[in-house]
Design a protein around this motif. Structure first.
Motif, PDB file in Angstrom:
ATOM      1  N   SER A   1       7.115 -40.725 -16.606  1.00  0.00           N
ATOM      2  CA  SER A   1       8.451 -40.395 -16.099  1.00  0.00           C
ATOM      3  C   SER A   1       8.359 -39.366 -14.962  1.00  0.00           C
ATOM      4  N   ILE A   2       7.423 -38.421 -15.074  1.00  0.00           N
ATOM      5  CA  ILE A   2       7.245 -37.445 -13.984  1.00  0.00           C
ATOM      6  C   ILE A   2       6.796 -38.169 -12.724  1.00  0.00           C
ATOM      7  N   LEU A   3       5.799 -39.060 -12.874  1.00  0.00           N
ATOM      8  CA  LEU A   3       5.291 -39.781 -11.708  1.00  0.00           C
ATOM      9  C   LEU A   3       6.386 -40.655 -11.090  1.00  0.00           C
ATOM     10  N   ASP A   4       7.199 -41.277 -11.946  1.00  0.00           N
ATOM     11  CA  ASP A   4       8.291 -42.101 -11.421  1.00  0.00           C
ATOM     12  C   ASP A   4       9.252 -41.263 -10.582  1.00  0.00           C
ATOM     13  N   LYS A   5       9.595 -40.071 -11.112  1.00  0.00           N
ATOM     14  CA  LYS A   5      10.527 -39.214 -10.372  1.00  0.00           C
ATOM     15  C   LYS A   5       9.896 -38.751  -9.058  1.00  0.00           C
ATOM     16  N   LEU A   6       8.590 -38.459  -9.098  1.00  0.00           N
ATOM     17  CA  LEU A   6       7.925 -38.022  -7.866  1.00  0.00           C
ATOM     18  C   LEU A   6       7.887 -39.161  -6.851  1.00  0.00           C
ATOM     19  N   MET A   7       7.699 -40.400  -7.332  1.00  0.00           N
ATOM     20  CA  MET A   7       7.647 -41.527  -6.401  1.00  0.00           C
ATOM     21  C   MET A   7       8.996 -41.726  -5.701  1.00  0.00           C
ATOM     22  N   VAL A   8      10.081 -41.409  -6.394  1.00  0.00           N
ATOM     23  CA  VAL A   8      11.397 -41.484  -5.743  1.00  0.00           C
ATOM     24  C   VAL A   8      11.428 -40.507  -4.566  1.00  0.00           C
ATOM     25  N   GLU A   9      10.897 -39.301  -4.788  1.00  0.00           N
ATOM     26  CA  GLU A   9      10.820 -38.312  -3.706  1.00  0.00           C
ATOM     27  C   GLU A   9       9.942 -38.833  -2.572  1.00  0.00           C
ATOM     28  N   VAL A  10       8.824 -39.463  -2.933  1.00  0.00           N
ATOM     29  CA  VAL A  10       7.908 -39.999  -1.928  1.00  0.00           C
ATOM     30  C   VAL A  10       8.653 -41.007  -1.049  1.00  0.00           C
ATOM     31  N   GLU A  11       9.361 -41.948  -1.699  1.00  0.00           N
ATOM     32  CA  GLU A  11      10.118 -42.956  -0.948  1.00  0.00           C
ATOM     33  C   GLU A  11      11.054 -42.275   0.050  1.00  0.00           C
ATOM     34  N   ALA A  12      11.705 -41.216  -0.399  1.00  0.00           N
ATOM     35  CA  ALA A  12      12.689 -40.545   0.451  1.00  0.00           C
ATOM     36  C   ALA A  12      12.035 -39.837   1.634  1.00  0.00           C
ATOM     37  N   ASN A  13      10.750 -39.513   1.501  1.00  0.00           N
ATOM     38  CA  ASN A  13      10.093 -38.709   2.542  1.00  0.00           C
ATOM     39  C   ASN A  13       9.003 -39.449   3.299  1.00  0.00           C
ATOM     40  N   LEU A  14       8.940 -40.765   3.154  1.00  0.00           N
ATOM     41  CA  LEU A  14       7.882 -41.517   3.838  1.00  0.00           C
ATOM     42  C   LEU A  14       7.915 -41.237   5.339  1.00  0.00           C
ATOM     43  N   GLY A  15       6.713 -41.102   5.914  1.00  0.00           N
ATOM     44  CA  GLY A  15       6.638 -40.852   7.346  1.00  0.00           C
ATOM     45  C   GLY A  15       6.645 -39.379   7.697  1.00  0.00           C
ATOM     46  N   THR A  16       6.895 -38.511   6.711  1.00  0.00           N
ATOM     47  CA  THR A  16       6.850 -37.076   6.982  1.00  0.00           C
ATOM     48  C   THR A  16       5.814 -36.424   6.073  1.00  0.00           C
ATOM     49  N   ALA A  17       5.400 -35.238   6.460  1.00  0.00           N
ATOM     50  CA  ALA A  17       4.471 -34.491   5.612  1.00  0.00           C
ATOM     51  C   ALA A  17       5.212 -34.105   4.342  1.00  0.00           C
ATOM     52  N   MET A  18       4.730 -34.582   3.179  1.00  0.00           N
ATOM     53  CA  MET A  18       5.541 -34.402   1.975  1.00  0.00           C
ATOM     54  C   MET A  18       4.828 -33.716   0.823  1.00  0.00           C
ATOM     55  N   THR A  19       3.585 -33.327   0.986  1.00  0.00           N
ATOM     56  CA  THR A  19       2.870 -32.761  -0.153  1.00  0.00           C
ATOM     57  C   THR A  19       3.560 -31.498  -0.662  1.00  0.00           C
ATOM     58  N   TYR A  20       3.923 -30.622   0.282  1.00  0.00           N
ATOM     59  CA  TYR A  20       4.633 -29.391  -0.097  1.00  0.00           C
ATOM     60  C   TYR A  20       5.944 -29.745  -0.796  1.00  0.00           C
ATOM     61  N   THR A  21       6.681 -30.704  -0.228  1.00  0.00           N
ATOM     62  CA  THR A  21       7.959 -31.131  -0.810  1.00  0.00           C
ATOM     63  C   THR A  21       7.770 -31.581  -2.249  1.00  0.00           C
ATOM     64  N   LEU A  22       6.714 -32.370  -2.487  1.00  0.00           N
ATOM     65  CA  LEU A  22       6.461 -32.888  -3.834  1.00  0.00           C
ATOM     66  C   LEU A  22       6.162 -31.750  -4.805  1.00  0.00           C
ATOM     67  N   PHE A  23       5.288 -30.811  -4.380  1.00  0.00           N
ATOM     68  CA  PHE A  23       4.933 -29.693  -5.269  1.00  0.00           C
ATOM     69  C   PHE A  23       6.176 -28.861  -5.588  1.00  0.00           C
ATOM     70  N   GLU A  24       6.990 -28.599  -4.562  1.00  0.00           N
ATOM     71  CA  GLU A  24       8.177 -27.775  -4.780  1.00  0.00           C
ATOM     72  C   GLU A  24       9.190 -28.511  -5.653  1.00  0.00           C
ATOM     73  N   TYR A  25       9.319 -29.823  -5.423  1.00  0.00           N
ATOM     74  CA  TYR A  25      10.237 -30.635  -6.234  1.00  0.00           C
ATOM     75  C   TYR A  25       9.810 -30.582  -7.699  1.00  0.00           C
ATOM     76  N   ALA A  26       8.510 -30.689  -7.925  1.00  0.00           N
ATOM     77  CA  ALA A  26       8.001 -30.638  -9.299  1.00  0.00           C
ATOM     78  C   ALA A  26       8.257 -29.253  -9.907  1.00  0.00           C
ATOM     79  N   LYS A  27       8.068 -28.194  -9.102  1.00  0.00           N
ATOM     80  CA  LYS A  27       8.315 -26.842  -9.613  1.00  0.00           C
ATOM     81  C   LYS A  27       9.784 -26.680  -9.994  1.00  0.00           C
ATOM     82  N   ASP A  28      10.680 -27.160  -9.112  1.00  0.00           N
ATOM     83  CA  ASP A  28      12.113 -27.008  -9.359  1.00  0.00           C
ATOM     84  C   ASP A  28      12.563 -27.783 -10.589  1.00  0.00           C
ATOM     85  N   ASN A  29      11.869 -28.883 -10.894  1.00  0.00           N
ATOM     86  CA  ASN A  29      12.334 -29.750 -11.975  1.00  0.00           C
ATOM     87  C   ASN A  29      11.436 -29.705 -13.204  1.00  0.00           C
ATOM     88  N   LYS A  30      10.584 -28.669 -13.284  1.00  0.00           N
ATOM     89  CA  LYS A  30       9.637 -28.589 -14.400  1.00  0.00           C
ATOM     90  C   LYS A  30      10.331 -28.715 -15.752  1.00  0.00           C
TER      91      LYS A  30
END
Length: 169
Positions: free
Chosen positions: A73-102
């Protein structure tokens, strides 16, 4: 990715949760050390990264107490973020998203998971009742939790004066 790599290095410099495994692979620990709900996310960049999704994994040994359903379920939620950020640098976004939603990610993860320790103990004592193994904390339903939360403040304590006697009638 080179610019993103430098940005990640400068953002997370001195952050003990961040680990660069290679210039295209990073780990981030969400949660404090010793937090039973902490988990590790590993992000690896394929050749065509930002245009294609990074590889996100939770296979690190650190996560071995987390049930596979929760990892999924965590990976699924992260993949939604990935889809939203394709084409941009997103590693930081993913880490922060995971922190915010821990808390949200881990809400169904039982805290007291002890695996494979309990079976090696009971070798010489066959007369120990099997019921002593692990008493799971009873799960409250959402309505039960809500009722409890309405009666108590957010720390689970009853409001001041709940048991006071009304002297003046």
């Amino acid at each position: 990715p080179q610019m993103e790599l430098e940005a990640l290095r400068s953002i997370y410099e001195g952050d003990l949760c961040f680990r660069e495994l290679s210039p295209v692979s990073f780990q981030y620990r969400i949660g404090e050390n010793g937090d039973p709900k902490a988990f590790l996310i590993e992000v690896s960049w394929p050749e065509t990264y930002p245009q294609t999704a990074p590889v996100i994994s939770m296979d690190a040994f650190f996560n071995n107490t987390i049930s596979s359903a929760i990892k999924r379920s965590i990976l699924d939620k992260l993949m939604v973020e990935v889809e939203a950020n394709l084409g941009t640098a997103m590693t930081y976004t993913l880490f922060e998203y995971a922190k915010d939603n821990k808390e949200l990610f881990m809400e169904n993860q039982p805290v007291n998971t002890v695996t494979s320790v309990s079976n090696s103990i009971a070798i010489g004592t066959p007369d120990v009742p099997a019921s002593k193994k692990k008493d799971k904390k009873e799960q409250l339903s959402k309505t039960q939790k809500r009722k409890l939360a309405n009666k108590t403040d957010n720390k689970g304590e009853l409001p001041r004066g709940w048991n006071w006697v009304d002297v003046i009638k």
